[in-house]
Design a protein around this motif. Structure first.
Motif, short mmCIF file in Angstrom:
data_model
loop_
_atom_site.label_atom_id
_atom_site.label_comp_id
_atom_site.label_asym_id
_atom_site.label_seq_id
_atom_site.Cartn_x
_atom_site.Cartn_y
_atom_site.Cartn_z
N GLY A 185 0.85 -1.18 0.00
CA GLY A 185 0.00 0.00 0.00
C GLY A 185 0.88 1.24 0.00
O GLY A 185 2.06 1.17 -0.33
N ASP A 186 0.32 2.36 0.38
CA ASP A 186 1.12 3.60 0.41
C ASP A 186 1.55 3.97 1.83
O ASP A 186 2.12 5.02 2.04
N LEU A 187 1.26 3.09 2.79
CA LEU A 187 1.60 3.31 4.20
C LEU A 187 0.89 4.53 4.77
O LEU A 187 1.33 5.10 5.76
N ASP A 188 -0.21 4.93 4.13
CA ASP A 188 -0.99 6.06 4.61
C ASP A 188 -2.47 5.74 4.43
O ASP A 188 -3.07 5.12 5.29
N GLU A 189 -3.04 6.10 3.31
CA GLU A 189 -4.47 5.93 3.10
C GLU A 189 -4.85 4.65 2.36
O GLU A 189 -5.99 4.21 2.42
N VAL A 190 -3.91 4.06 1.65
CA VAL A 190 -4.17 2.84 0.90
C VAL A 190 -3.50 1.68 1.64
O VAL A 190 -2.29 1.68 1.83
N GLY A 191 -4.32 0.71 2.03
CA GLY A 191 -3.79 -0.44 2.77
C GLY A 191 -3.11 -1.45 1.86
O GLY A 191 -2.97 -1.25 0.65
N MET A 192 -2.71 -2.54 2.48
CA MET A 192 -2.03 -3.61 1.75
C MET A 192 -2.93 -4.18 0.66
O MET A 192 -4.11 -4.42 0.89
N ARG A 193 -2.34 -4.38 -0.51
CA ARG A 193 -3.01 -5.06 -1.63
C ARG A 193 -4.42 -4.54 -1.89
O ARG A 193 -5.36 -5.31 -1.97
N GLN A 194 -4.55 -3.24 -2.05
CA GLN A 194 -5.87 -2.67 -2.32
C GLN A 194 -5.93 -2.07 -3.72
O GLN A 194 -5.11 -1.23 -4.07
N PRO A 195 -6.92 -2.49 -4.51
CA PRO A 195 -7.14 -1.84 -5.80
C PRO A 195 -7.61 -0.40 -5.56
O PRO A 195 -8.20 -0.11 -4.52
N VAL A 196 -7.36 0.46 -6.52
CA VAL A 196 -7.74 1.86 -6.40
C VAL A 196 -8.54 2.28 -7.62
O VAL A 196 -8.18 1.95 -8.75
N VAL A 197 -9.63 3.02 -7.38
CA VAL A 197 -10.50 3.53 -8.45
C VAL A 197 -10.10 4.97 -8.73
O VAL A 197 -10.01 5.79 -7.81
#
Length: 178
Positions: free
Chosen positions: A155-167
């Motif tokens: 993830g980005d170590l902030d708002e996006v967690g581990m192994r998360q797709p992003v829209v």
């Protein structure tokens, strides 16, 4: 004479300690030795399949008329400008962007933010570099980047967690050719 016995005793103690240390080092094994490579590969395949299913549910529930790029990005074109100008390596793309997770949580900005990206030359999501090359100024698109093309395993170590797709909801504003 007494000094000689003390020296011999110290040498014997040091030699014994070094032998124990060598034996202990032999007992410590490579931590990767017990990892079954095939099990890891299979676990990653299962995770990728589950992530793909989650993305497909997302686009189906929203009734997207979507396409799947060869890299695994699900996307839909909202508007086409009719302009044929495309970005290439080194070009700077100016675009507005909104980002959210599959659960609908907005990340980074509440409103679309103007971003710039020098194609294939800046540190950014790999999938974003690849997909921006497909569109022209005036085009609007929504896309779901799988985790391996977005922020990866950690993830980005902030708002996006581990192994998360992003829209991403993107509108290409302009392309500065280099």
């Amino acid at each position: 004479m007494r000094l000689l016995y003390v020296i011999i005793g110290c040498v014997a103690i040091l030699w014994g300690c070094s032998q124990r240390n060598r034996e202990a080092q032999r007992e410590v094994q490579d931590p990767h030795q017990h990892i079954d490579r095939e099990k890891l590969i299979e676990a990653n395949r299962k995770y990728l399949k589950a992530e793909t299913n989650a993305i497909e549910r997302y686009v189906t529930e929203r009734q997207w008329d979507y396409r799947v790029h060869k890299n695994g990005v699900y996307y839909r074109i909202l508007t086409r400008s009719g302009n044929n100008e495309k970005a290439k390596e080194g070009d700077v793309v100016y675009f507005t962007c909104e980002m959210e997770l599959l659960n609908g949580k907005r990340i980074y900005e509440d409103e679309p933010a103007l971003r710039t990206l020098r194609i294939d030359r800046e540190d950014a999501e790999i999938g974003l570099h690849e997909m921006l090359k497909l569109f022209s100024p005036g085009d609007s698109v929504q896309m779901v980047l799988p985790s391996f093309l977005a922020f990866g395993l950690a993830g980005d170590l902030d708002e996006v967690g581990m192994r998360q797709p992003v829209v991403y909801s993107i509108k290409i504003e302009k392309i500065a050719k280099q």
